[in-house]
Design a protein around this motif. Structure first.
Motif, mmCIF file in Angstrom:
data_model
loop_
_atom_site.group_PDB
_atom_site.id
_atom_site.type_symbol
_atom_site.label_atom_id
_atom_site.label_comp_id
_atom_site.label_asym_id
_atom_site.label_seq_id
_atom_site.Cartn_x
_atom_site.Cartn_y
_atom_site.Cartn_z
ATOM 1 N N LEU A 59 0.918 -0.975 0.061
ATOM 2 C CA LEU A 59 0.110 0.124 -0.100
ATOM 3 C C LEU A 59 0.836 1.119 0.249
ATOM 4 O O LEU A 59 0.624 2.027 -0.995
ATOM 5 N N VAL A 60 1.949 1.362 0.810
ATOM 6 C CA VAL A 60 2.652 2.482 0.956
ATOM 7 C C VAL A 60 3.172 2.803 -0.442
ATOM 8 O O VAL A 60 3.460 3.863 -0.882
ATOM 9 N N ASP A 61 3.914 1.677 -0.995
ATOM 10 C CA ASP A 61 4.672 1.861 -2.299
ATOM 11 C C ASP A 61 3.337 2.326 -3.462
ATOM 12 O O ASP A 61 3.636 2.939 -4.226
ATOM 13 N N ALA A 62 2.127 2.072 -3.254
ATOM 14 C CA ALA A 62 1.381 2.325 -4.244
ATOM 15 C C ALA A 62 0.962 3.720 -4.240
ATOM 16 O O ALA A 62 0.689 4.415 -5.299
ATOM 17 N N PHE A 63 1.258 4.358 -2.994
ATOM 18 C CA PHE A 63 0.711 5.896 -2.926
ATOM 19 C C PHE A 63 1.947 6.549 -2.854
ATOM 20 O O PHE A 63 2.103 7.939 -2.884
ATOM 21 N N ASN A 64 3.242 5.997 -3.023
ATOM 22 C CA ASN A 64 4.506 6.651 -2.905
ATOM 23 C C ASN A 64 5.479 6.462 -3.967
ATOM 24 O O ASN A 64 5.864 5.484 -4.111
ATOM 25 N N ARG A 65 5.137 7.174 -5.175
ATOM 26 C CA ARG A 65 5.785 6.959 -6.264
ATOM 27 C C ARG A 65 7.082 7.806 -6.432
ATOM 28 O O ARG A 65 7.929 7.745 -7.268
ATOM 29 N N LYS A 66 7.106 8.915 -5.490
ATOM 30 C CA LYS A 66 8.293 9.759 -5.690
ATOM 31 C C LYS A 66 9.441 9.501 -4.988
ATOM 32 O O LYS A 66 10.610 9.495 -5.516
ATOM 33 N N THR A 117 10.348 2.351 0.255
ATOM 34 C CA THR A 117 10.251 1.016 0.227
ATOM 35 C C THR A 117 11.514 0.295 0.451
ATOM 36 O O THR A 117 11.510 -0.626 1.516
#
Lengths: 480, 100
Positions: free
Chosen positions: A24-31, A36
């Motif tokens: 989930l964290v990775d899905a909302f954090n692409r910057k 991760t």
């Protein structure tokens, strides 16, 4: 389900839950590309702490499906360290190769949780589930560099052979269930002792499971996938699967045969003898003719599987087996440390499009990058088994146990093949130090740190090897 | 009721067909189907043995195996599709960019 059940798989639950959150964290954090991997490393560190905490524990959970004992704790520590090392190797490599995606680290965590479950499994069905849990993320990781054709091919080959091996394991489990009426190791032992087990059926089952795991640990004649998969996969993945998948496969084999099936010793040890000898001979002989460092290390990993297999050959001799299994556990650590170090050097020299992977690309490394070359020197000596390195101590304990078990010919094969292996390991050193060349190195702090730490560990742990071997010896006590 | 050995013989035949299929066939999908046949041979053996031991556990294992097989399908077919996109071919004999 009681709290003991949950406690028994606490490191595994932690990893799986943490990995799911990270998805989930990775899905909302692409910057923030560093987030991760950092969080994954934290997860591995927590699992490492929890595993170390279990070192002296001894109990079972889920109706004897998993066991927490020294054996599982020792291997879980190894797997957690492998996860950390895999992150350290992958972080800069992935950025350089355009693979910087967060799923990588999450798949790594799922795979490590499968390995940990494998080390703790005391029920054949759990062994099968753990096998798939560790393998399926590895199939994806092998193909992570898609649409690069090499990587896709490696993934498909690994997947088809891995699924094939899984079929053997599960059919073997079914036959063992038919022979004894249970898949729990403790009930299998009870059925054998009570004389109610169908020993022929059990023998077939055990042989099929041996074949399945033979594929997983890359024992000859089930090794044909190894060079292709190791070469085609992204190098950081190769380093991880060379250590993790092999250690997990041996964890299952050692626990199953040593703890549950010593009665099959007379029927199975000639087969294992042949497997061990063939693996050592084939791996070392074919490695000589390789010019690509990834393929050479792949054949070298086959050869090392052969050495660890020697310990398994003694599985039914109750006087020798504890020492042999402890030696195998020690060897797994020595192999893991050396292996991560060697692959770190390979990663430092690798360029995009698979360049920089030929042995000739290492020419001149000794004069241009003396520190990196010195590290590679340590790793190659350790693979060969020259003191003062961890590889020497690993081989020393292993050969001592095998000779005590009366397997003189097997140990002669082992020593002779070690001599053969010196040829191709030392050739790397000759190329590095005696040939002129212009090597180019992509260094980064994390990679240098890993190389340095593993090189230091390879030397220092060999000098103070006694505590580690004592830990391994205590770890195996509860198996018997 | 048929004796359990009949079921086991059938499952052994299915397993052998599956294993031979993996070794002989060259299409990745067919190889994969052969692997599934091996898993289902194990399922049949589990159910038959569970019946003869009159225990439920063997039947529960079948669900585990089916679940795992489904997970394998998800990953495996994705890999096969990915390689079909780059090569327009899923013949495993054509996969020879890795050699040495």
């Amino acid at each position: 389900m009681t709290s003991t059940d949950l406690l028994s798989i606490l490191p595994i639950i932690t990893l799986v839950a943490w990995a799911s959150i990270l998805l989930l964290v990775d899905a909302f954090n692409r910057k923030n590309k560093w987030l991760t991997p950092l969080l994954a490393a934290v997860g591995f560190a927590v699992a490492l702490g929890l595993s170390i905490n279990q070192t002296t524990a001894s109990y079972t959970g889920f109706n004897n499906m998993v066991a927490v004992d020294g054996f599982s704790a020792y291997l879980n520590v190894l797997f957690a360290f492998s996860g950390l090392a895999a992150i350290a190797l992958a972080y800069d490599y992935n950025k350089r190769m355009n693979l910087a995606r967060g799923e990588y680290y999450i798949l790594l965590m799922f795979s490590v949780s499968g390995m940990m479950l494998m080390a703790a499994a005391t029920d054949l069905i759990v062994v099968f589930l753990a096998l798939e849990l560790l393998s399926i993320p590895l199939y994806i990781l092998a193909g992570f560099a898609r649409p690069k054709l090499d990587s896709e091919e490696a993934a498909l080959k690994y997947f088809l052979l891995g699924a094939f091996a899984g079929g053997f394991v599960v059919y073997g489990v079914a036959l063992a269930f038919g022979a004894t009426g249970s898949t729990a190791l403790i009930d299998i032992v009870a059925a054998i002792n009570a004389g109610t087990a169908d020993m022929t059926l059990l023998l077939f089952g055990a042989a099929l499971i041996l074949v399945g795991f033979g594929f997983k640990v890359a024992a000859v004649p089930f090794q044909m996938w190894t060079p292709d998969v190791y070469q085609g996969s992204p190098t950081a993945v190769t380093a991880f699967m060379a250590v993790g998948a092999k250690a997990a496969g041996f964890a299952a084999l050692l626990r199953l045969f040593v703890a549950a099936l010593p009665t099959l010793y007379d029927d199975l040890f000639p087969i294992m003898w042949m497997l061990a000898a063939l693996t050592m001979i084939f791996g070392n002989l074919v490695a000589i003719s390789q010019s690509n460092i990834k393929r050479m290390l792949a054949y070298s990993s086959i050869a090392h599987a052969g050495y660890i297999f020697m310990a398994l050959v003694t599985f039914g001799q109750s006087a020798i087996a504890p020492d042999a299994v402890a030696a195998a556990l020690f060897y797994l650590v020595s192999y893991a440390v050396t292996n991560f170090g060697a692959w770190a050097v390979v990663i430092a020299l690798e360029k995009a499009e698979g360049k920089g992977l030929e042995l000739d690309d290492y020419a001149g490394l000794g004069s241009k990058y003396p520190a990196l070359a010195a590290a590679m020197l340590v790793f190659m000596l350790s693979f060969t088994g020259v003191p003062p390195t961890l590889g020497f101590m690993g081989k020393f304990y292993l050969f001592r146990a095998v000779i005590n078990g009366g397997f003189y010919w097997l140990s002669i094969v082992g020593v002779l093949t070690s001599l053969i292996s010196a040829y191709y390991y030392l050739r790397v050193l000759v190329i590095m130090y005696m040939r002129e060349g212009e090597p180019s190195v992509e260094s980064s702090n994390l990679l240098n740190l890993t190389t340095g730490l593993t090189a230091i560990a390879t030397v220092v742990l060999s000098i103070v090897s006694v505590p580690l071997f004592r830990w391994a010896s205590q770890a195996v006590l509860q198996l018997f | 009721m048929l004796p359990v050995s009949y079921y086991i013989a059938l499952s052994a035949i299915l397993f052998s067909i599956g294993a031979l299929g993996v070794l002989i066939r060259r299409n990745a999908i067919i190889i994969f189907m052969s692997v599934e046949l091996m898993l289902n041979a194990a399922n049949l053996a589990f159910v038959a043995f569970a019946r003869s031991y009159e225990s439920l556990s063997g039947q529960v294992f079948v669900f585990f195996i089916m679940t795992v097989a489904a997970a394998e399908v998800a990953v495996g077919l994705a890999l096969i599709v990915a390689i079909f996109r780059s090569k327009h071919n899923i013949d495993v004999d054509q996969m020879s960019s890795l050699k040495g």
